[in-house]
Design an enzyme around this catalytic site. Structure first.
Site, PDB file in Angstrom:
ATOM      1  N   SER A  36       0.836  -1.196   0.000  1.00 31.38           N
ATOM      2  CA  SER A  36       0.000   0.000   0.000  1.00 31.38           C
ATOM      3  C   SER A  36       0.876   1.253   0.000  1.00 31.38           C
ATOM      4  O   SER A  36       1.642   1.466  -0.928  1.00 31.38           O
ATOM      5  CB  SER A  36      -0.975  -0.035   1.181  1.00 31.38           C
ATOM      6  OG  SER A  36      -1.958   0.959   1.088  1.00 31.38           O
ATOM      7  N   GLU A  79     -12.812   8.594 -11.130  1.00 31.63           N
ATOM      8  CA  GLU A  79     -13.215   9.735 -11.947  1.00 31.63           C
ATOM      9  C   GLU A  79     -12.422   9.759 -13.237  1.00 31.63           C
ATOM     10  O   GLU A  79     -11.328   9.202 -13.323  1.00 31.63           O
ATOM     11  CB  GLU A  79     -13.003  11.054 -11.189  1.00 31.63           C
ATOM     12  CG  GLU A  79     -14.017  11.304 -10.090  1.00 31.63           C
ATOM     13  CD  GLU A  79     -14.082  12.770  -9.694  1.00 31.63           C
ATOM     14  OE1 GLU A  79     -13.394  13.578 -10.334  1.00 31.63           O
ATOM     15  OE2 GLU A  79     -14.827  13.082  -8.761  1.00 31.63           O
ATOM     16  N   HIS A  91      -3.933  -0.424  -4.631  1.00 32.59           N
ATOM     17  CA  HIS A  91      -5.391  -0.619  -4.537  1.00 32.59           C
ATOM     18  C   HIS A  91      -6.030  -0.234  -5.878  1.00 32.59           C
ATOM     19  O   HIS A  91      -7.063   0.420  -5.928  1.00 32.59           O
ATOM     20  CB  HIS A  91      -5.985   0.235  -3.420  1.00 32.59           C
ATOM     21  CG  HIS A  91      -5.402  -0.013  -2.060  1.00 32.59           C
ATOM     22  ND1 HIS A  91      -5.738  -1.105  -1.296  1.00 32.59           N
ATOM     23  CD2 HIS A  91      -4.509   0.701  -1.332  1.00 32.59           C
ATOM     24  CE1 HIS A  91      -5.078  -1.057  -0.134  1.00 32.59           C
ATOM     25  NE2 HIS A  91      -4.316   0.023  -0.147  1.00 32.59           N
TER      26      HIS A  91
END
Length: 277
Positions: free
Chosen positions: A131, A149, A173
């Site tokens: 991460s 988006e 992710h």
């Protein structure tokens, strides 16, 4: 990329399996002698260092590693503590947990601890990160951007990373949080840099020859902007939707490999696999 990637890196997209087959963490554990060599868990990125440390310590202990310690740097001053420097100098594997990647760079950047991390990497020790601990591996990292988006021209915040691998930008992710738009924006701003988006429970194993092997249950997305022949990126009209032509996207699954130097994928490299399995 530089001509050679120093050391070996395992760069994990987050949320790796800790309870089932633990494929990725098993691969991490195989890089050291479980009886003699030391694993350091760096909890710098997280606001809950003890909880994170115990979680990973339990997993790696169950995988057979006997010598596990914690690199807990909660202040800038800790990065100048000789005890922490010696901890890294005496380790063989350093694992960065998730959290906030800016905590890592702001705490250790330019410090003796940072120098020790770079030296461990240069001397062939393994550096792994999940991460935020993945994003921080490259020389430039994404620290803020819109998920799910369409890409916009100037909606991205980037910052210098640790520089363990050069001329790539890592996002984690990736599919789970819909981050392709923000990685495309990063590549539009600097087409020379290779974008690498890593899904959860997925990782790339980077050798010192610049080869990345995909492991885990998801996919890794390599975005190559070197052949872009048009884009509307500029600071003017920054809220506009991004437009660019002729960008390459490669999607790789477990077992596929990617040459980070030549920016080309390939399916199989038996010599590489035998040396790093």
């Amino acid at each position: 990329m530089s001509e050679k990637v120093s050391g070996n890196l395992i760069i994990i997209g987050g949320a790796e399996d800790k309870e089932g087959d633990k494929e990725i963490l098993k691969r991490v554990a195989k890089y050291i002698d479980p009886e003699k060599e030391k694993l350091i868990i760096a909890t710098i990125a997280t606001e809950y260092p003890e909880k994170s440390y115990q979680n990973y310590k339990n997993v790696f202990s169950n995988l057979g590693i006997k010598n596990i310690d914690k690199l807990d740097i909660s202040t800038r001053e800790d990065a100048f503590d000789n005890k922490n420097v010696e901890l890294i100098n005496n380790s063989n594997l350093l694992f960065f947990t998730g959290g906030d990647q800016l905590r890592i760079t702001s705490m250790i950047g330019g410090s003796p601890v940072y120098d020790a991390v770079k030296e461990l990497c240069a001397n062939g020790g393994l550096i792994a990160g999940t991460s935020a601990g993945a994003s921080v591996m490259s020389d430039t990292m994404i620290v803020q951007g819109e998920d799910d988006e369409s890409p916009h021209k100037c909606t991205l915040k980037m910052s210098p990373g640790l520089g363990l691998v050069n001329n790539i930008i890592i996002d984690q992710h990736f599919a789970q949080r819909g981050r392709i738009g923000r990685l495309l924006t990063a590549i539009a701003q600097n087409p020379e840099v290779l974008g690498v988006g890593i899904d959860e429970d997925t990782a790339i194993v980077v050798s010192d020859k610049g080869t990345a092997e995909v492991i885990g249950s998801g996919a890794v997305y390599f975005i190559d902007g070197s052949s872009i022949d048009y884009s509307n990126v500029s600071e003017q009209y920054s809220d506009e939707v991004l437009s660019m032509f002729n960008v390459k996207l490669h999607v790789l699954k477990e077992g596929n490999r990617f040459n980070l130097l030549d920016k080309v994928p390939f399916e199989e490299d038996k010599d590489f696999y035998e040396n790093h399995k």
